[in-house]
Design an enzyme around this catalytic site. Sequence first.
Site, PDB file in Angstrom:
ATOM      1  N   ARG A  60       0.852  -1.201   0.000  1.00  0.00           N
ATOM      2  CA  ARG A  60       0.000   0.000   0.000  1.00  0.00           C
ATOM      3  C   ARG A  60       0.882   1.244   0.000  1.00  0.00           C
ATOM      4  O   ARG A  60       0.637   2.206  -0.711  1.00  0.00           O
ATOM      5  CB  ARG A  60      -0.951  -0.007   1.209  1.00  0.00           C
ATOM      6  CG  ARG A  60      -1.646   1.323   1.431  1.00  0.00           C
ATOM      7  CD  ARG A  60      -2.906   1.251   2.275  1.00  0.00           C
ATOM      8  NE  ARG A  60      -2.786   0.521   3.515  1.00  0.00           N
ATOM      9  CZ  ARG A  60      -2.142   0.938   4.612  1.00  0.00           C
ATOM     10  NH1 ARG A  60      -1.510   2.094   4.612  1.00  0.00           N
ATOM     11  NH2 ARG A  60      -2.088   0.191   5.692  1.00  0.00           N
ATOM     12  N   TYR A 113     -16.659  17.193 -15.476  1.00  0.00           N
ATOM     13  CA  TYR A 113     -17.164  15.818 -15.474  1.00  0.00           C
ATOM     14  C   TYR A 113     -18.201  15.655 -14.344  1.00  0.00           C
ATOM     15  O   TYR A 113     -17.980  16.110 -13.222  1.00  0.00           O
ATOM     16  CB  TYR A 113     -15.984  14.866 -15.300  1.00  0.00           C
ATOM     17  CG  TYR A 113     -16.388  13.450 -14.987  1.00  0.00           C
ATOM     18  CD1 TYR A 113     -17.217  12.729 -15.840  1.00  0.00           C
ATOM     19  CD2 TYR A 113     -15.953  12.824 -13.825  1.00  0.00           C
ATOM     20  CE1 TYR A 113     -17.593  11.431 -15.542  1.00  0.00           C
ATOM     21  CE2 TYR A 113     -16.317  11.524 -13.523  1.00  0.00           C
ATOM     22  CZ  TYR A 113     -17.145  10.838 -14.383  1.00  0.00           C
ATOM     23  OH  TYR A 113     -17.525   9.551 -14.087  1.00  0.00           O
ATOM     24  N   ASP A 186      -7.615  18.990 -14.457  1.00  0.00           N
ATOM     25  CA  ASP A 186      -7.925  17.662 -14.965  1.00  0.00           C
ATOM     26  C   ASP A 186      -7.680  17.703 -16.469  1.00  0.00           C
ATOM     27  O   ASP A 186      -8.430  18.334 -17.227  1.00  0.00           O
ATOM     28  CB  ASP A 186      -9.384  17.311 -14.641  1.00  0.00           C
ATOM     29  CG  ASP A 186      -9.759  15.901 -15.079  1.00  0.00           C
ATOM     30  OD1 ASP A 186      -9.106  15.373 -15.997  1.00  0.00           O
ATOM     31  OD2 ASP A 186     -10.729  15.351 -14.521  1.00  0.00           O
ATOM     32  N   LYS A 211      -8.593   6.377 -19.339  1.00  0.00           N
ATOM     33  CA  LYS A 211      -8.864   6.902 -20.671  1.00  0.00           C
ATOM     34  C   LYS A 211      -7.622   6.761 -21.567  1.00  0.00           C
ATOM     35  O   LYS A 211      -7.183   5.660 -21.798  1.00  0.00           O
ATOM     36  CB  LYS A 211      -9.350   8.349 -20.540  1.00  0.00           C
ATOM     37  CG  LYS A 211     -10.470   8.521 -19.472  1.00  0.00           C
ATOM     38  CD  LYS A 211     -11.681   7.673 -19.784  1.00  0.00           C
ATOM     39  CE  LYS A 211     -12.918   7.918 -18.940  1.00  0.00           C
ATOM     40  NZ  LYS A 211     -12.845   7.887 -17.524  1.00  0.00           N
TER      41      LYS A 211
END
Length: 394
Positions: A60, A113, A186, A211
Amino acid sequence: MTQYDDRSSKNRFATIAVGAAEIETHPHRGGTNDVVPPIHLSSTFEWASGDEANEHVYSRAGNPTRAALEEQLARLEGGDHALAFASGMAAISTAMLSLVPPGGHLVASDSIYGGTENLLTEMLAGHFDVDVDFVDTRDPENVSAAVDSETDLIWAETPTNPLMRLCDIRAIADIADDYGISFGVDSTFASPYFQAPLELGADVVVHSTTKYLNGHSDSIGGAIITNDETVFEQLAFAQQVGLGNMLSPFDCYLVARGVKTLPARMKHHEENAMAVARFLESHNRVARVYYPGLESHPQHDLASEQMSGYSGMLSFEFDGTPLELEAFIEGLDLFTPGASLGGVESLIEVPSLMTPDEVSHGEATAEIPETLVRVSVGLEDPDDLCEDLRTALP
Ligand code: PLP
């Protein structure tokens, strides 16, 4: 100049994208000499002290496959540090929750978004009492008017999903600098190939790696890149300790593989998108096309200035009833109706029909027309794509 300098030349960019073997954190260099950083699935690493101490302790907190991808992403974006997250939303929420305290102030683009808008209204404003101001960031004056000495973060998306609006990154970065606050961008729609927000003055860049970066529609992920050491420490703590929302080793491998062909894919995406945009612009059942590469886009000049290309995303307003629009979508063969974008296959989405939760916008944000269609133009033959549209359009 940043640690991974000179990404501005496109050749250099392609070299960086392919050059996995040059990654300093590539764990097997000098060992088995793999050309490709391997997938390290181990959740933990044997502890040793002194010179024998292992760089990684627990996956982690740090994992060799993730470290290699993060280095690759930092190089691509021209940044000093990158972090890889379990999704684009994990990256965005980590940035916002780390950089804005409860009761703080955030100025966000009003075209954004839908998931990010929901995060802002439901979680930031709803649970953490953050004062969120949505403004039309196409005009930096609106940002200037909303920011004050109490503001913690400015957040924008450019180009925006799904309206394809742009903001002037450099102008907004100057405003953020004047107030000594962070500015996050973004840049998912542009990808690092066509836009370098850090070079234009942004402090934090976010991508949904789902994406273009991964590019093959088979992994959900996100990334943050920054040059700001303090911001990086805050975000790394959140990723590794506070929220534990890092990207899995297997997904890191997939994204790292996708990145190698990013330059080749992006050039092709752009060529195809231009062909599709021009075709749509000439069709009498299309009321308007939104593609930054078209001269008719109101911010075409800004796009040409701050982007090195126009990417593969566009949207258009269908001239007809919602029922006719649905029939058009059903009549398509090559374009798959569905959410997401940036993969090799062309996808088409009608936000009002397919992702209504994400377009139930309040008055504070830009309206998304009912017959707006968003297209992620893939890598198929452009003539075939235009023919498919021609046949399905009424
Ligand atoms: N940012 C933009 C511009 C997006 O389009 C999306 C998803 O569509 C996201 C962020 C969220 O990314 P993810 O789905 O990987 O969480």
